[in-house]
Design an enzyme around this catalytic site. Structure first.
Site, PDB file in Angstrom:
ATOM      1  N   MET A 114      27.275 -10.789  76.180  1.00 38.40           N
ATOM      2  CA  MET A 114      27.196  -8.934  75.749  1.00 38.40           C
ATOM      3  C   MET A 114      27.297  -9.443  73.990  1.00 38.40           C
ATOM      4  SD  MET A 114      30.665  -7.924  77.430  1.00 38.40           S
ATOM      5  CE  MET A 114      31.838  -8.532  76.410  1.00 38.40           C
TER       6      MET A 114
ATOM      7  N   VAL B 231      32.807 -24.542  73.099  1.00 37.41           N
ATOM      8  CA  VAL B 231      31.510 -24.930  71.118  1.00 37.41           C
ATOM      9  C   VAL B 231      32.851 -24.396  70.455  1.00 37.41           C
ATOM     10  CG1 VAL B 231      30.412 -24.616  70.205  1.00 37.41           C
ATOM     11  CG2 VAL B 231      29.519 -25.641  72.463  1.00 37.41           C
TER      12      VAL B 231
ATOM     13  N   GLY C 295      30.870 -20.407  80.093  1.00 37.35           N
ATOM     14  CA  GLY C 295      31.324 -20.689  79.290  1.00 37.35           C
ATOM     15  C   GLY C 295      33.041 -21.559  79.910  1.00 37.35           C
TER      16      GLY C 295
ATOM     17  N   LEU D 154      25.137 -13.061  69.258  1.00 34.76           N
ATOM     18  CA  LEU D 154      24.674 -14.557  69.827  1.00 34.76           C
ATOM     19  C   LEU D 154      25.575 -15.561  69.028  1.00 34.76           C
ATOM     20  CD1 LEU D 154      21.877 -13.956  71.384  1.00 34.76           C
ATOM     21  CD2 LEU D 154      23.638 -14.181  72.961  1.00 34.76           C
ATOM     22  N   HIS D 155      26.612 -16.683  69.624  1.00 32.00           N
ATOM     23  CA  HIS D 155      27.277 -17.682  68.190  1.00 32.00           C
ATOM     24  C   HIS D 155      26.671 -19.041  69.000  1.00 32.00           C
ATOM     25  CE1 HIS D 155      29.828 -17.828  71.360  1.00 32.00           C
ATOM     26  NE2 HIS D 155      30.568 -16.393  71.104  1.00 32.00           N
TER      27      HIS D 155
ATOM     28  N   GLN E  39      33.965  -2.947  81.446  1.00 33.66           N
ATOM     29  CA  GLN E  39      34.893  -4.574  81.331  1.00 33.66           C
ATOM     30  C   GLN E  39      35.449  -4.056  80.633  1.00 33.66           C
ATOM     31  OE1 GLN E  39      31.782  -7.622  81.378  1.00 33.66           O
ATOM     32  NE2 GLN E  39      33.358  -8.003  79.356  1.00 33.66           N
TER      33      GLN E  39
ATOM     34  N   LYS F 189      35.399 -21.124  77.918  1.00 32.46           N
ATOM     35  CA  LYS F 189      36.011 -20.655  76.648  1.00 32.46           C
ATOM     36  C   LYS F 189      36.907 -19.316  77.981  1.00 32.46           C
ATOM     37  CE  LYS F 189      35.461 -17.019  74.698  1.00 32.46           C
ATOM     38  NZ  LYS F 189      36.272 -15.958  73.350  1.00 32.46           N
ATOM     39  N   ASP F 190      36.196 -18.898  78.626  1.00 34.13           N
ATOM     40  CA  ASP F 190      36.957 -17.654  79.353  1.00 34.13           C
ATOM     41  C   ASP F 190      36.781 -18.528  81.451  1.00 34.13           C
ATOM     42  OD1 ASP F 190      36.052 -15.566  77.765  1.00 34.13           O
ATOM     43  OD2 ASP F 190      34.328 -16.571  77.559  1.00 34.13           O
TER      44      ASP F 190
ATOM     45  N   HIS G 185      27.211 -19.829  73.431  1.00 32.56           N
ATOM     46  CA  HIS G 185      25.987 -19.529  73.712  1.00 32.56           C
ATOM     47  C   HIS G 185      24.756 -20.072  73.917  1.00 32.56           C
ATOM     48  CE1 HIS G 185      27.628 -15.067  72.754  1.00 32.56           C
ATOM     49  NE2 HIS G 185      28.189 -15.471  73.857  1.00 32.56           N
TER      50      HIS G 185
HETATM   51  P1  AMP Z   1      30.761 -13.478  75.777  1.00 32.29           P
HETATM   52  O1  AMP Z   1      28.834 -12.622  75.061  1.00 32.29           O
HETATM   53  O2  AMP Z   1      31.313 -12.864  75.103  1.00 32.29           O
HETATM   54  O3  AMP Z   1      30.355 -12.269  77.430  1.00 32.29           O
HETATM   55  O4  AMP Z   1      30.187 -14.792  77.088  1.00 32.29           O
HETATM   56  C1  AMP Z   1      28.781 -15.139  77.580  1.00 32.29           C
HETATM   57  C2  AMP Z   1      29.171 -16.625  78.042  1.00 32.29           C
HETATM   58  O5  AMP Z   1      28.747 -17.339  77.035  1.00 32.29           O
HETATM   59  C3  AMP Z   1      30.046 -16.534  78.257  1.00 32.29           C
HETATM   60  O6  AMP Z   1      29.481 -17.443  80.309  1.00 32.29           O
HETATM   61  C4  AMP Z   1      30.884 -16.880  77.973  1.00 32.29           C
HETATM   62  O7  AMP Z   1      32.266 -17.634  78.803  1.00 32.29           O
HETATM   63  C5  AMP Z   1      30.293 -17.922  77.159  1.00 32.29           C
HETATM   64  N1  AMP Z   1      31.008 -18.229  75.522  1.00 32.29           N
HETATM   65  C6  AMP Z   1      31.566 -17.853  74.846  1.00 32.29           C
HETATM   66  N2  AMP Z   1      31.607 -18.196  74.061  1.00 32.29           N
HETATM   67  C7  AMP Z   1      32.280 -19.708  74.023  1.00 32.29           C
HETATM   68  C8  AMP Z   1      32.216 -21.098  73.559  1.00 32.29           C
HETATM   69  N3  AMP Z   1      32.991 -20.837  71.977  1.00 32.29           N
HETATM   70  N4  AMP Z   1      31.914 -22.118  74.175  1.00 32.29           N
HETATM   71  C9  AMP Z   1      31.279 -22.057  75.252  1.00 32.29           C
HETATM   72  N5  AMP Z   1      30.758 -21.388  76.122  1.00 32.29           N
HETATM   73  C10 AMP Z   1      31.185 -19.806  75.516  1.00 32.29           C
END
Ligand code: AMP
Length: 281
Positions: free
Chosen positions: A30, A176, A147, A33-34, A61, A149-150, A37
């Site tokens: 979404m 991470v 990830g 980015l960090h 969502q 994390k989710d 990602h």
């Molecule tokens: P998001 O942009 O938050 O929807 O995350 C996109 C993807 O990046 C998802 O598969 C998340 O689980 C993964 N993700 C987000 N934060 C982290 C993190 N800190 N470490 C590893 N993967 C992550």
């Protein structure tokens, strides 16, 4: 790096890559980015000829009172970040492209969407399942990178792919963290400096709980109580849930055994933070 907003166009580019025999790795996000990602992107780059990153803040969502409007949108920054990470294709569709006015379809995944976060975010994982199904149909990747994390999102999407026979392999990447243990998240931006200083208690408490279990504790209630006490004593966070569940089915465990997922969600002001840890017994 190509920035693509059009569904037909990305289909054409991917079809060409496939004709060349290239494998496609896909990282849906979404945005904002960090480094979390980036770890998914790098994993995909190591394992595939072509890496596709999507950035789409999926309205389906978010609940009515959730942070859809406030969610950070940083297109230029994200494109630069993706370019630095050597993403091959960034797919950046508009809401209208993904959900045109004529759109009528929904997807419902039972049971594993009802525990943990699902109890407090009704419809959330069905929205995730819907958009990921659509993105998988557009990108047709060989491997989908997610990830840990989710954790619940991973479990739901594994179930979806299995149930619907979607031809994609799922690769789950470790969480991470910042140096102080806080799981990286786009939502960390919402934290005030004080909340940011307090938030690492979540991971400290999870690690402490893991140690307790490794030392022989098998009573779920004791483990949860311990985590809650640490969070309450060391932060202003408001606990939404702390649960110990079976890592595959996400169903609650009475006695701790097998592969246990300890997961939690805690509010720090406007930020709802989630984190988890897996303990193998
Ligand atoms: P998001 O942009 O938050 O929807 O995350 C996109 C993807 O990046 C998802 O598969 C998340 O689980 C993964 N993700 C987000 N934060 C982290 C993190 N800190 N470490 C590893 N993967 C992550």
């Amino acid at each position: 790096m190509q920035i693509i907003t059009d569904i037909k166009k990305i289909r054409t580019i991917i079809a060409q890559a496939k004709r060349r025999g290239q494998s496609i790795g896909f990282v849906p996000t979404m945005g904002a980015l960090h480094t979390g990602h980036a770890s998914l992107i790098q994993k995909s780059r190591r394992e595939n000829a072509v890496t596709v990153l999507s950035v789409f803040v999926n309205p389906k969502q978010f609940g009515a009172r959730e942070d859809f409007a406030a969610y950070p949108r940083e297109k230029n920054k994200d494109c630069l970040f993706a370019k630095k990470q050597k993403v091959d294709i960034i797919f950046y569709p508009s809401v209208n492209k993904i959900y045109p006015r004529s759109f009528l379809t929904s997807i419902k995944v039972d049971r594993i969407t009802k525990t943990l976060c699902g109890r407090f975010r009704p419809g959330h994982f069905d929205g995730v399942a819907l958009v990921v199904t659509k993105l998988l149909n557009i990108v047709t990747p060989d491997v989908l990178y997610l990830g840990q994390k989710d954790a619940q999102q991973c479990a739901v999407l594994k179930q979806l792919v299995r149930d619907l026979d979607i031809p994609v392999k799922i690769n789950i990447c470790p969480t991470v963290r910042e140096n102080d243990g806080l799981a990286m998240s786009s939502r960390n931006q919402y934290l005030t400096p004080k909340q940011r200083r307090e938030a690492p208690v979540l991971y400290r408490a999870l690690r402490d709980a893991r140690q307790k279990i490794q030392n022989g504790e098998r009573r779920t209630a004791r483990v949860i109580k311990h985590i809650a006490a640490l969070i309450r004593h060391n932060s202003s966070g408001r606990i939404q849930y702390i649960e110990c569940v079976n890592a595959d089915t996400l169903q609650p465990l009475q006695g701790l055994r097998g592969e246990v997922l300890i997961a939690l969600a805690v509010w720090f002001g406007k930020a709802r933070l989630i984190d988890n840890i897996i303990v193998k017994i």
